[in-house]
Write an enzyme that holds these catalytic residues in place. Sequence first.
Site, PDB file in Angstrom:
ATOM      1  N   HIS A 158      -3.965   5.803   3.193  1.00 17.86           N
ATOM      2  CA  HIS A 158      -4.617   4.534   2.996  1.00 17.86           C
ATOM      3  C   HIS A 158      -3.880   3.469   3.472  1.00 17.86           C
ATOM      4  CE1 HIS A 158      -6.217   1.480   0.237  1.00 17.86           C
ATOM      5  NE2 HIS A 158      -7.303   2.246   0.122  1.00 17.86           N
ATOM      6  N   SER A 171     -11.453  -1.463  -0.025  1.00 16.72           N
ATOM      7  CA  SER A 171     -10.268  -1.443   0.540  1.00 16.72           C
ATOM      8  C   SER A 171     -10.198  -1.563   1.937  1.00 16.72           C
ATOM      9  CB  SER A 171      -9.464   0.278   0.409  1.00 16.72           C
ATOM     10  OG  SER A 171      -8.897   0.118  -1.054  1.00 16.72           O
ATOM     11  N   ASP A 193       0.831  -1.188  -0.107  1.00 16.49           N
ATOM     12  CA  ASP A 193       0.005   0.010   0.218  1.00 16.49           C
ATOM     13  C   ASP A 193       1.001   1.313   0.017  1.00 16.49           C
ATOM     14  OD1 ASP A 193      -2.377   1.737   0.793  1.00 16.49           O
ATOM     15  OD2 ASP A 193      -3.251  -0.045   0.910  1.00 16.49           O
TER      16      ASP A 193
END
Length: 869
Positions: free
Chosen positions: A205, A525, A147
């Site tokens: 994220h 996600s 990520d």
Amino acid sequence: MKINTILSALAAATLVSAGKFHELSTPETTRVVSGGYIVEYHDGIGHNNAHNTLKAKNVDFKIRKQYGIFNGAAISVHSSHSGKDLASMPGVKNVWPITLHSLPKTSKGGKNPTGSVASSLHAMTGVDIVHEKLKLTGKGIKVGVLDSGIDYKHPAFAAKGATEGCFGRWGKNCRVRYGWDFVGDAYDGSSTPEPDSDPMDCEGHGTHVAGIIGANASNIKTESRPPQPFVGVAPEVTLGSYRIFGCDGQSGDDVIMSAMEMAFTDGMDIINMSLGDGSAFKSNPQAVLGDKLVAHGMALIAAAGNDGSQGIWMVSDTGLGDLSSSVASVDNIYASYYTFTYAGVTHPYGSSQAWAVPISLPSSTTLMVILEKDGSLSDGCDPEIYNGINVKGKIVLALGDITRCKSSGRGAFAKKAGAAGMLIQTLPYGIGGLVGNADFPMGSIENRAGLDLLKAYKKNPKSTFTWSKKPSTVRIEGGGAPSDFSSLGLDGELRSKPDISAPGGNILSTYPLAKNGYFVQSGTSMATPYVAGAHALYMQAKGTKAHGDEIRKVFKNTATITKNHGSKTSASVAKQGGGLINVFNALKTTSSISPDHIDLLDTKNLRKTVKITIKNSGKKAETYTLSHIPADALNSYPNKNSFPLNTPLIEADYATVSFSQTKVKIPAGKSAKITLRFKEPKTGSAAHFPIYSGFVIATPMSKGSVPVQVPYTGLKGDVSKVPIMDTDLGFPALKLSNSTADINDIPSEDFVFDMEENNPVILTRVGSHTPNLTIRVFDAKKKFVGFMVNYNTERAIGESGRQTDIDEEGNLSHLKWYWTGRVVPAADAISSVRLPSGTYNIVVASQRKLTKGNYPADYEVFDLGKVRF
């Protein structure tokens, strides 16, 4: 020189491809690395041999990345050789252009977030019982997070007794022990990576994803404490942070695959990949490598995508491997929101991102409802709606329809009219995300709240508001149902994807400390790391590192079948996969069904008879009762439309299932085979191609035993007749390259292109997968002379996934192929040729699904007419 002479000479010099070149399914130049390719070698071919072969063929190349489990490399080609040239060379098995991938767009909360209550979140999945009664925490299991990095200093990642997290295998009990920064802060996909050893997250994220897997924010005493305590699914898991995104931008396949292999080398048991782009086939390089890693004993968990608003055929590509898990999202049941009270009733709301603080207005503030001429609630997108209405100092209630304008636009109109604030009723349900305006308080409210406000306003327009100063725990409208944003399957071969669902809507998790430490986000996600954490709990409980597909089967067998909001019937398997993961049931069960999904295909290829195996792993004999639960059918072509509906019609088109025996007794440790016989739904038109689905259930008779299930999917009708091109909007089409018009802008068949300042442009818009999208060129005698070559050397040959309806800017999605007169004479040719001036016919032909590819019988063919140059 005659064209036949040119083609004969070219054919003589052309080598037949030894491998396969995978053309881009969406050949926009902004999504590829120029001159970059992923090259897979045949088994037994080493790197040195392959590279020597390339050099012998005068390929000028540079190694970008070199792989091990995936027998190949990523290279940059500086000579004129194309991907087709590389595929033709001895020892080469597959070649892909290096494509760029973005982090999925997620729905975000504000700077002062309120979010899911951890206990209720885990109560949806049995994780609360696993924590409390079984005392499982994921300890000893390694999860690699591919990520944007992890803020490993966050106190939620601190070891027991520490107040701050750390990174490195040599640190003192660091939870984030492994990892690498493959890219650097400035990397955006087009720039040169600047790797280093520090995978600190500057985007956010990755930290949010890692927190869902393994954060522990239950007892933080420092100023970095969360708005409410919570723990991740596996709060003692060991994390690996493999940073593949910079602070902004995209990442290439070459980088992502390097991170996948390093995670394997570092001994990660599970890889979490909360990324993926659009629909495709399973032959993409990430999915190919993913299956190899799972075969070596790992588990690969990937997001199904956030294109639920686009309709069917949109499940994301990363999780399409046969052995990987593609994860859909279910909305959290409870969340913590600030509230307001109106007319004696309390409702939750979500502040806009731009306002980012709780709304606080005088207690004397009243409501103003803006209505259209027909009496319906207005969306507030027309400033004239305020003419003759006094909204000064009042809260405006508007409809949350975003088809005409966004929240910032309607907020600006309300503010200009003198309103004190605005509440927007979400469609179809829940609390939506608003961008809003920094100087104007705006809040999103549930659909039911909007109806309550409208009713109370009509009864007493003088009712006033009071606003809470602290958040409260509330049950969310639509909680427990599949998330509206979660992408729908099936894939291009009618395979059942996604595989499983997990909580992904309204999830509170960690965020970089530099960005306030915590955040609420929604997306697949968020669902993906929940499943990754669940794998860690399962591995710890069983004391074994089973292959990911084996654990996937257990989770699918024991999942909770979900229903859409307000529905009494089960949601489509194309939406929820096997259902909502139930970790406690997965650990408790002593039964299983193989395989873990049944693909019935279409009417023409219908698998009428399927065998399943029920295994009893318990210590005593067990008797099972077989049953069937049908699920919603999805009708995406009700009007014989050529492009699927963004929101499929839900129909009661149910298959019939009969069993070779409805009860079976299986001794301890033994298995039994059951024959299932399927009949397609009697209802539902085959001309509409409804996707039907359901679940076959085996229920043990012993008290307290866990039923197990297997989902099935099928398509009524002939899938080879499903429209590929969007003919309703005039695609495919031919236009002038210097024209501003999109469709059919050629003056006449006598028009002559100069092929320099004015080229023919072919427009395509793909509404469902095709194994081979081609643009063919024929001469004046209707003889085939080659496949069109785009101006950027991309050939109009190859598989294509479905396109979205609209792009991120709200424009109609379609592809533009600029022709400069060059063709390749055959699909396996390695060089293109410039055709001599003359008259040619352009034909767009897309291979139909589940066909052998015989042209033209197996193709959807469109003759776009003559082109002269």
